[in-house]
Design an enzyme around this catalytic site. Sequence first.
Site, PDB file in Angstrom:
ATOM      1  N   SER A 185       0.855  -1.188   0.000  1.00  0.00           N
ATOM      2  CA  SER A 185       0.000   0.000   0.000  1.00  0.00           C
ATOM      3  C   SER A 185       0.892   1.240   0.000  1.00  0.00           C
ATOM      4  CB  SER A 185      -0.892   0.015   1.245  1.00  0.00           C
ATOM      5  OG  SER A 185      -1.529   1.266   1.401  1.00  0.00           O
ATOM      6  N   TYR A 223      -1.838  -0.205  10.764  1.00  0.00           N
ATOM      7  CA  TYR A 223      -1.892  -0.583   9.351  1.00  0.00           C
ATOM      8  C   TYR A 223      -0.651  -0.087   8.605  1.00  0.00           C
ATOM      9  CZ  TYR A 223      -3.629  -0.776   4.526  1.00  0.00           C
ATOM     10  OH  TYR A 223      -3.776  -1.020   3.180  1.00  0.00           O
TER      11      TYR A 223
END
Length: 701
Positions: free
Chosen positions: A578, A591
């Site tokens: 990501s 995250y």
Amino acid sequence: MPALESPLRQIPNQWDDQKAASLTEPELLQYRSNLLGSDMRVTNYGGGNTSAKIACTDPLSGQATEVLWVKGSGGDIGSMDLAGFATLYMDKLQALKNLYQGEQHEDDMVAYLAHCTFNLNSRAASIDTPLHAYVPYKHVDHLHPDAVIAIAASKNSRELTETIYGADIGWLSWRRPGFQLGLELEKIARENPHLKGVVLEAHGLFTWADSARECYEVSLEMINRAQSWLDDRLQGRASFGGASHPSLSEIERQRIASQLMPIIRGKSSEKQRQIGHFNDSAEVLEFVNSAQLEPLAELGTSCPDHFLRTKIKPLVLAYNPAQDNLDAVIEGLDNQLADYRADYAAYYERCKHDNSPALRDANPVVYLIPGVGMLTFAKDKATARIAGEFYVNAINVMRGASGVSQYMGLPEQDAFDIEYWLLEEAKLQRMPKPKALAGRVALITGGAGGIGRATAQRMLNEGACVMLTDIDQNSLNETLEAFQQQYGADQVDAVRMDVTDEQQVQQAFSSSCLRFGGVDILVSNAGIASSSPLDETTLENWNFNQNILSTGYFLVSREAFALMKRQKMGGSIVFVASKNGLVASANAAAYCTAKAAEIQLARCVALEGAPHGIRANVVNPDAVLRGSKIWTGKWKEERASAYQMNTDELEEHYRQRSLLKRNVFPEDIAEGVYFFVADLSSKSTGNVLNVDAGHAPSFTR
């Protein structure tokens, strides 16, 4: 060992008069063909031919003319439709006899078949066309039933044929299919009008009649006669000299096969990448465990269709199930394979002609393992599976022939002349160019989600075999069913896997080895997302992100890395990370940290993998809302809250935030993954590709 179901049981008559009454003559031919081809005891995949001589309207003259409808080159009678039949003018086929100059010019006649084409049919006629054209009956079946080939491949084949069939079936000695054999079939049929067909030595069965139904029923009758005769004589006898080895348990058989397959695959893929198939059916186990395994295997197969798929003979691995000497077998593989290749090369040198095609890949197709089963390797999964099915047919033939007589393999010169036939070589040269990922196996985690599913589809489109994994069993089942309908069951499979469970990860890779022979591509894509301010992030939430996004990626990449090293074929590992791994976002510490760990892990894999040809790269998506599972839960609400907006405003927010002002979809990520796994990027490792429509803070340089 599983109970062995007799391969010589009676074949039922499935003809439906009511259905047949509604069909045209060509449709009746298709109907008959599909019925016959639906049972592998009648003929194997792609084997055999069916035909009918049908009155058709000539598109030029408008007059009725007799047309031969016959299975075209490369077809399968069990699944073909009307487009699978070649159509040829019978009067032109008869005229070809005037051009035939004898057996030395046999192959020249094939080129003339195209000049006989009816109605501009693009389906190429096969070399078997003359075998149907000149038989003086309207309907002809040429089949490869195990029971009949067992008679045809026996030492006293002619005597057995006369014993079983009396005056109903004739016999012809071995001859390669072609024009001369067609003339010989015509001669025996015309001179013996009482005959219903012919057994071709070492090959198969021809039957004929003047109606579609009668031809179908004659074929079944003759196959069932041979089956009954063999059943009566084989009943109570130990096949293949009885058992010399026990079968291991199913779990042990699978364990050994899954360990051997990637190693064999790596050692046999130097000329062409191989895909593997494992078969431990009762027929296979009976044969590989038998006292006569090695001498019968050495004789090779008889029917040309068998050895064209399986090579002239298999390789018997020196495994002893009582001793479980797997390590010794693996250590000795190089020598066994070297001996096999040398033997095959010597066969080529003994038999080659001045104009023979060059020596092909000398590696075995079929590997027989006592106590375990059979491995087959070929350029793709379907070909590997079908090769195994053909060898099961050969086993059934050997069981019957050796039980009532002496089994005879085809003489090696005749076998060579089929295998290296110039017409077969021309057919091989006409094959379409392999797709970019043909011969590769990809394992995809999170394969039932948006990005995983799109990535799987991209790879399937390029010819890869794909093993889907996901923790969501229902979504996995749905995805697998959809892909198998689109690409076929050979190309894709699935296994449930929790990436945080070490045992499940190991089992998933073993399943891929057992199903396809190994793994060449890992797409580590399984993911979750959570959002909360740092001081509200619980340890449970932190560990949840780390377990899946960091530890999970470690477990799957470690397993892939170890397997790729054993295969010695290189490999490609792609992490779907990501942009949050490069740029921190508010309220997403757990995250972002886990995603950063993924990127660093990929660099470590790239560093250690380079000496083994194993590449590792990263694709960083951003804001893939549509189709992505992580946006269907609380993550979407949490990110909207972080930006102080409604959830339905979020997609437009991300679009406007991008430099290119475009949305990013799962298919865009799949394209990035494909770039890294394809040869397009064969000189790239340790790289990061952002697929985010442009996010300046995430620029990597």
